[in-house]
Write an enzyme that holds these catalytic residues in place. Sequence first.
Site: not given
Length: 439
Positions: A54, A56, A156, A229, A250, A319
């Site tokens: 993961h 971003d 995501e 999540h 993650h 992450d």
Amino acid sequence: MPSRKILTSASLSIWMLSPGPLLVFFSLCLCVSGYSERDRAVDLMSKYPLVDGHNDLALQLRILHNNRLSQVDLHKVSKVATDINRLKEGHVQTQMFSVYVMCGAQQKDAVRLTLEQIDVVRRMCTEYQDFELATTVQDLKNSEMRRKIACLIGIEGGHSIDSSLPALRMFYQLGVRSMSLTHTCNTPWAESSSKLYDVFQRQNNSLTDFGKEVVHEMNRLGMIVDLSHTSWDTARAVLKHSEAPVIFSHSSSYTVCNHERNVPDWLLEELKNNRGLIMVNLHSKFVSCRDEANVSHVADHFDHIKRVIGAESIGIGGDFDGAVSFPQGLEDVSKYPALIQELLNRNWTEGELADVLRRNFLRVFEEVEKVRDKLSSKHPSEVHIALEEVQNPCRLVLRRPDHKILTAELKTSSRAEHGSAGLPILATFFLLSSLFLIE
Ligand SMILES: *[C@@H]1O[C@H](CO)[C@@H](O)[C@H](O)[C@H]1NC(C)=O
Ligand SMILES: *[C@@H]1O[C@H](CO)[C@@H](O)[C@H](O)[C@H]1NC(C)=O
Ligand SMILES: [Zn+2]
């Protein structure tokens, strides 16, 4: 430990060539002490470069540059934790890039925003020679042989598909190979671990029938189901229904740090039964439950999860650029060798670490592809979510007009028009109506 063998044979040849035993002893000491744990970690990572679950960076490109790639040089990007130079330094060979859009876009323009994030990742990974876009296990292996960084694309948050299986399929066509079922908001069909948004509240229905259909369609397509999540109940329901192994891309251990984003031991056990993978998150808040952490805290998660379900179920999902604070010594993607060094110090074997670094992920992805192949005779699902489950005024429903109602409406309006001036308008109306009745 082939590198040590090399050193030993180097020392032996020095023995044969050296004039005196004292000098030989000196050389031997230099060789052995020069080969530090750090070198061992780096050697291991050169052989088994990391697949990271993961990242971003794409979100940061939107926030900082409005996705204008021409404004940045991806070799060296400031104000972020990820760029090509640091990925190389950190021995990251495959990066799952998240195409995340915020929950505020749910029921609005989440699909467009997700398309734009896919666009920026695809541009990153095709315009830079160091990257290669990957959509299969074979692609990852090929990229490794060519010394390239493979980019995987992961959605995501299920809000990105706007409760539409055709949209999910089209995302697959664009190269998306994983999707976490939620972010911090519930979707109409799956439940989030977070209570940040109070949308789509439900009781005892953490994965609706449509949610199960999403999981089956992902299995059929060969898209990895990501449970980071989601609520634990949703995760449990998915583990019951998924035919393929799943990942937490993650997330860390709830026993070590009791944050809702982490995974409790009972759920780890179910993940193991599914042959799935938990890719440990390095965000300080999930690692130490505080804003500060160090590499020992991170290693505690690895030790604990290994005790519960074994090294064959563990990966790494940093992450970076998604979370704000990272442990001392693990501040960006170049720092991964420090983590591997710590795990070597804690007596993790090189085989276990090779699994954690890449072999586990390759195995899971391979099994996901096998399930896809097994299901290849299954037709795409034509299940639609019930309108009342979405409750979205922005959703247009297109269907054939009811001619009786239309004729009645036309009669009424032509009487009201009193003459021929309204006829062209009426004709246009009739033409459009015969195409769609829009509610
Ligand atoms: C939800 O399930 C639990 C146990 O499975 C039960 O005790 C509870 O009454 C249920 N709630 C509703 C609203 O059905
Ligand atoms: C990490 O921090 C803890 C205190 O929270 C400390 O006991 C430990 O020695 C630190 N480890 C390293 C490697 O700095
Ligand atoms: Zn996340």
